[in-house]
Design an enzyme around this catalytic site. Structure first.
Site, mmCIF file in Angstrom:
data_model
loop_
_atom_site.group_PDB
_atom_site.id
_atom_site.type_symbol
_atom_site.label_atom_id
_atom_site.label_comp_id
_atom_site.label_asym_id
_atom_site.label_seq_id
_atom_site.Cartn_x
_atom_site.Cartn_y
_atom_site.Cartn_z
ATOM 1 N N TYR A 35 22.834 -13.159 -2.412
ATOM 2 C CA TYR A 35 21.365 -13.422 -2.007
ATOM 3 C C TYR A 35 20.664 -14.379 -3.137
ATOM 4 C CZ TYR A 35 16.517 -13.137 -2.391
ATOM 5 O OH TYR A 35 15.111 -13.301 -2.327
ATOM 6 N N GLU A 49 13.640 -14.390 -9.637
ATOM 7 C CA GLU A 49 14.608 -13.687 -8.615
ATOM 8 C C GLU A 49 15.419 -12.417 -9.254
ATOM 9 O OE1 GLU A 49 14.842 -13.647 -5.381
ATOM 10 O OE2 GLU A 49 13.612 -15.512 -5.261
ATOM 11 N N ASP A 100 17.708 -10.721 1.771
ATOM 12 C CA ASP A 100 17.492 -9.706 1.157
ATOM 13 C C ASP A 100 17.102 -8.327 2.114
ATOM 14 O OD1 ASP A 100 14.927 -10.152 1.784
ATOM 15 O OD2 ASP A 100 14.034 -10.072 0.022
ATOM 16 N N TRP A 140 6.097 -18.378 -9.333
ATOM 17 C CA TRP A 140 7.259 -18.739 -8.966
ATOM 18 C C TRP A 140 7.447 -19.617 -7.622
ATOM 19 C CZ3 TRP A 140 6.393 -13.907 -10.182
ATOM 20 C CH2 TRP A 140 6.484 -12.954 -9.145
ATOM 21 N N CYS A 151 1.250 -8.710 15.170
ATOM 22 C CA CYS A 151 2.527 -9.389 14.813
ATOM 23 C C CYS A 151 2.537 -10.701 15.775
ATOM 24 C CB CYS A 151 3.777 -8.490 14.771
ATOM 25 S SG CYS A 151 4.906 -9.523 14.330
ATOM 26 N N TYR A 167 17.046 -1.844 -16.334
ATOM 27 C CA TYR A 167 18.225 -2.520 -15.947
ATOM 28 C C TYR A 167 18.448 -3.786 -16.706
ATOM 29 C CZ TYR A 167 17.466 0.033 -11.633
ATOM 30 O OH TYR A 167 17.180 1.001 -10.631
ATOM 31 N N GLN A 169 14.894 -4.958 -8.015
ATOM 32 C CA GLN A 169 14.390 -3.528 -8.171
ATOM 33 C C GLN A 169 12.977 -3.487 -8.658
ATOM 34 O OE1 GLN A 169 17.264 -1.595 -7.713
ATOM 35 N NE2 GLN A 169 18.845 -2.756 -8.029
ATOM 36 N N THR A 170 12.351 -4.433 -8.915
ATOM 37 C CA THR A 170 10.995 -4.449 -9.513
ATOM 38 C C THR A 170 9.960 -4.963 -8.494
ATOM 39 O OG1 THR A 170 11.998 -4.531 -11.527
ATOM 40 C CG2 THR A 170 9.962 -4.769 -11.918
ATOM 41 N N CYS A 197 2.705 -3.853 13.729
ATOM 42 C CA CYS A 197 3.037 -4.673 14.949
ATOM 43 C C CYS A 197 1.866 -5.310 15.786
ATOM 44 C CB CYS A 197 3.795 -3.661 15.824
ATOM 45 S SG CYS A 197 5.245 -3.101 14.740
HETATM 46 S S1 SF4 Z 1 8.864 -8.133 13.947
HETATM 47 FE FE1 SF4 Z 1 6.643 -7.500 14.243
HETATM 48 S S2 SF4 Z 1 6.555 -6.595 16.325
HETATM 49 FE FE2 SF4 Z 1 8.648 -6.448 15.242
HETATM 50 S S3 SF4 Z 1 8.778 -4.682 14.333
HETATM 51 FE FE3 SF4 Z 1 8.213 -6.188 12.905
HETATM 52 S S4 SF4 Z 1 6.124 -6.153 12.624
HETATM 53 FE FE4 SF4 Z 1 6.665 -4.762 14.463
#
Ligand code: SF4
Length: 347
Positions: A115, A32, A133, A19, A197, A77, A37-38, A194
């Site tokens: 949404y 959508e 969402d 999609w 990130c 559903y 829920q899936t 993180c």
């Molecule tokens: S935005 Fe990035 S650094 Fe912040 S919590 Fe989410 S994954 Fe971690």
């Protein structure tokens, strides 16, 4: 710019989902609704089967409800499928089979909330609508350190404003896909990634080690049912009271002798319980009547209360040494829970 970092991340990490390769509002709409829920992996096969069988809005509108439901079997559903079917008929009847291209008209279709309307408006028509969402709530709350409840009206407003601001001048269809995918794959509910990130340096949650506390959501209160059998043990104008402890509802207030159970008990069974028997050792009693009150609702408990009035003779009142024997007229001096107070007013 934060949004360009998210979009760059998306260009390198996005999944190839069927999609995503279309701007056809009908296909986006079906995907959508199925995705509510899936999980994505489950939806892919259903999506292909559905679009093959009902390639256009008109095909869906003309299909029988049974046929539509058969294609939905396993997704659960079923009201979602019924709403799709009805909305398709509405589009055929009112828009000549052409999917409406304004946010307000999309939102009016059956089964479409804010949404989904925003997602279709942005993905299919490039309208400047930020779709928020669960993934987006998570990213925004962590990124900006927003502790407002995501399921409260105030929280929804705050997050919508933040999402609109973050989208700024980015292409709505790319930005929305990007932040949703970022939440689904990188900033996941459990163990967000993180360490690699691209938003790390600006992320409130990362810098403050608050990933596990965000986002916040009002928990649904689990209601418990309790069954209270109050014994109005009386002789002439005197009756018995006891004081409640302080680790439960109605702390330190006064009540009649109580037998509490986990479920409803008939009187014939109640009189055989250990508590009943130990109360009336060597006491001649006469059960006068039994009164069930309406369920008394507290914030997280439903109290099913019944009063059983038990007459004893005057001398026997002295045998209940662990209770207070009071004159009915003095009841006003004791703090009493509402149901007891109401009962006494009638007794
Ligand atoms: S935005 Fe990035 S650094 Fe912040 S919590 Fe989410 S994954 Fe971690």
């Amino acid at each position: 710019m934060l949004n360009s970092k998210i979009i760059n991340w998306y260009e390198f990490n996005k999944r190839d989902l069927p999609w995503r390769n279309t701007t056809n509002p009908y296909n986006i709409w079906i995907s959508e609704i199925m995705l509510q829920q899936t999980q994505v992996v489950t939806v892919i096969d259903y999506y292909h089967r559905f679009i093959n069988s009902f390639p256009t809005i008109k095909d869906l509108a003309l299909a029988s409800e049974q046929d539509v439901l058969n294609h939905w079997q396993g997704l659960g559903y079923y009201s979602r499928a019924r709403n799709l079917h009805q909305a398709a008929k509405f589009i055929v009847d009112n828009y000549n089979g052409v999917f409406p291209n304004s946010f307000d008209n999309i939102l009016k279709l059956k089964g479409i909330g804010v949404y989904t309307a925003s997602a279709i408006a942005a993905f299919a028509f490039g309208l400047s609508k930020a779709a928020v969402d669960g993934n987006v709530y998570r990213v925004l709350s962590r990124l900006f350190g927003v502790y407002e409840l995501t399921n409260s009206p105030k929280g929804k407003k705050t997050f919508q404003l933040l999402a609109d601001e973050l989208m700024a001048n980015a292409e709505p269809h790319i930005y929305n896909q990007a932040i949703i995918e970022f939440g689904a794959l990188q900033c996941t509910a459990k163990k967000p990634m993180c360490e690699d990130c691209p938003l790390q340096a600006q992320c409130f949650a990362y810098l403050n080690k608050e990933q596990n506390s965000l986002p916040t959501k009002k928990k649904k209160i689990k209601l418990t049912n309790r069954y209270f059998y109050y014994l109005y043990i009386f002789s002439e104008e005197h009756f018995l009271l006891q004081q409640r402890g302080d680790g439960d509802i109605w702390r330190k207030m006064f009540e009649f002798p109580l037998i509490e159970a986990n479920n409803r008990i008939e009187l014939v069974d109640l009189i055989h319980t250990e508590t009943w028997r130990s109360l009336f050792v060597d006491v001649k009693i006469e059960v006068k009547d039994q009164l069930a009150t309406k369920v008394h609702k507290l914030s997280h408990q439903n109290l099913h209360i019944e009063f059983i009035s038990v007459k004893v003779d005057r001398d026997s009142m002295n045998k209940f040494s662990s209770f207070i024997c009071i004159d009915k007229e003095k009841a006003i001096n004791f703090p009493l829970p509402k149901p007891i107070e109401s009962y006494l007013a009638r007794a």
